[in-house]
Write an enzyme that holds these catalytic residues in place. Structure first.
Site, PDB file in Angstrom:
ATOM      1  N   CYS A   1      37.205  41.145  43.219  1.00 54.73           N
ATOM      2  CA  CYS A   1      36.200  42.045  43.766  1.00 54.73           C
ATOM      3  C   CYS A   1      35.208  41.293  44.653  1.00 54.73           C
ATOM      4  O   CYS A   1      35.564  40.863  45.742  1.00 54.73           O
ATOM      5  CB  CYS A   1      35.519  42.841  42.656  1.00 54.73           C
ATOM      6  SG  CYS A   1      34.674  44.306  43.303  1.00 54.73           S
TER       7      CYS A   1
ATOM      8  N   HIS B   1      39.870  45.273  39.811  1.00 55.30           N
ATOM      9  CA  HIS B   1      39.424  44.511  38.639  1.00 55.30           C
ATOM     10  C   HIS B   1      40.548  44.363  37.604  1.00 55.30           C
ATOM     11  O   HIS B   1      40.551  45.051  36.576  1.00 55.30           O
ATOM     12  CB  HIS B   1      38.214  45.206  37.979  1.00 55.30           C
ATOM     13  CG  HIS B   1      36.934  45.008  38.719  1.00 55.30           C
ATOM     14  ND1 HIS B   1      36.142  43.891  38.546  1.00 55.30           N
ATOM     15  CD2 HIS B   1      36.321  45.771  39.650  1.00 55.30           C
ATOM     16  CE1 HIS B   1      35.082  43.975  39.333  1.00 55.30           C
ATOM     17  NE2 HIS B   1      35.162  45.109  40.020  1.00 55.30           N
TER      18      HIS B   1
ATOM     19  N   GLU C   1      40.946  42.205  35.430  1.00 55.10           N
ATOM     20  CA  GLU C   1      40.460  41.694  34.126  1.00 55.10           C
ATOM     21  C   GLU C   1      40.192  42.823  33.125  1.00 55.10           C
ATOM     22  O   GLU C   1      40.175  42.575  31.914  1.00 55.10           O
ATOM     23  CB  GLU C   1      39.196  40.825  34.324  1.00 55.10           C
ATOM     24  CG  GLU C   1      37.877  41.588  34.510  1.00 55.10           C
ATOM     25  CD  GLU C   1      37.689  42.169  35.917  1.00 55.10           C
ATOM     26  OE1 GLU C   1      38.605  42.061  36.744  1.00 55.10           O
ATOM     27  OE2 GLU C   1      36.603  42.740  36.158  1.00 55.10           O
TER      28      GLU C   1
END
Ligand code: MN
Length: 228
Positions: free
Chosen positions: A97, A205, A207
């Site tokens: 990001c 994202h 993660e």
């Protein structure tokens, strides 16, 4: 031994840390008050640049758009220095990001400051909750590192679904990088440096998906590169 991965500090660290651990890395969250970029790179095997507020537009020669409400110039300075030192040391770099945007601007690229108001026909890119809510597809360039890593997860050989929490995007690409994923509206969603150590950035994202593993191959590919 697990490779030590420097993690740029940000407000929502747990998912980054968990994703690194599950892929076999040892996260080391940096402290900008203590850690000097030039010496840190001698103590780590890879660098993860995390999400966060907008980059100060003066760093790519523009005045601030009205939607750019919060900037953290000290964080910009710290991460730019870290990134340049890591690249100099040929360490693997993974940007997420804001991290992708830092990679682009630090190496000479620019950003669209607010895609919603400055580009036409834009899909929803700011789906805030839940963190792993799917917002749009990305089309991944065949043969890229991203494509190779994501083989098992893609639909129709080059498409995957991602979350999205950004109002900015890459405008001019930094030299030495290639675009390796775009959203159907043309927004750049991933970049990488071909023919180099792992140097890859994604605008979404990954993660946030550690529980279900959709993007685990990305973290595993990064950690694997950090072992070498
Ligand atoms: Mn997006």
């Amino acid at each position: 031994m697990s490779p030590i991965i420097a993690v740029a500090p940000c407000r929502s660290l747990p998912d980054y840390v968990e994703s690194i651990r599950r892929a076999g890395g040892e996260p080391r969250v940096l402290d900008p008050a203590q850690d000097q970029p030039a010496s840190v790179v001698g103590e780590i095997q890879g660098l993860l640049l995390t999400g966060g507020v907008d980059i100060d537009p003066t760093l790519y020669g523009e005045e601030r758009h009205a939607t750019v409400t919060a900037i953290e110039p000290e964080r910009d300075v710290f991460e730019f220095a870290l990134l340049r030192a890591a690249r100099e040391a040929r360490l693997p770099i993974f940007g997420i990001c804001r991290g992708l945007q830092v990679m682009n601007v630090a190496f000479g690229g620019t950003l669209v400051q607010d895609i919603e108001s400055q580009a036409a026909g834009i899909l929803p890119h700011t789906v805030a909750a839940p963190p792993c809510a799917i917002a749009h597809e990305v089309w991944i360039s065949k043969g890229s590192r991203l494509w190779t890593l994501m083989q098992e997860q893609m639909v129709d050989a080059d498409t995957c679904s991602v979350n999205s929490r950004h109002h900015q995007a890459i405008k001019n690409l930094a030299s030495g990088f290639e675009v390796t994923a775009t959203a159907p509206d043309g927004v750049i969603e991933a970049i990488e440096c071909p023919n180099s150590a792992f140097c890859l950035g994604v605008q979404w994202h990954p993660e946030n998906f550690w529980r279900t593993g959709e993007f685990r191959p990305l973290f595993e590919g990064f950690i694997e590169a950090c072992r070498q």
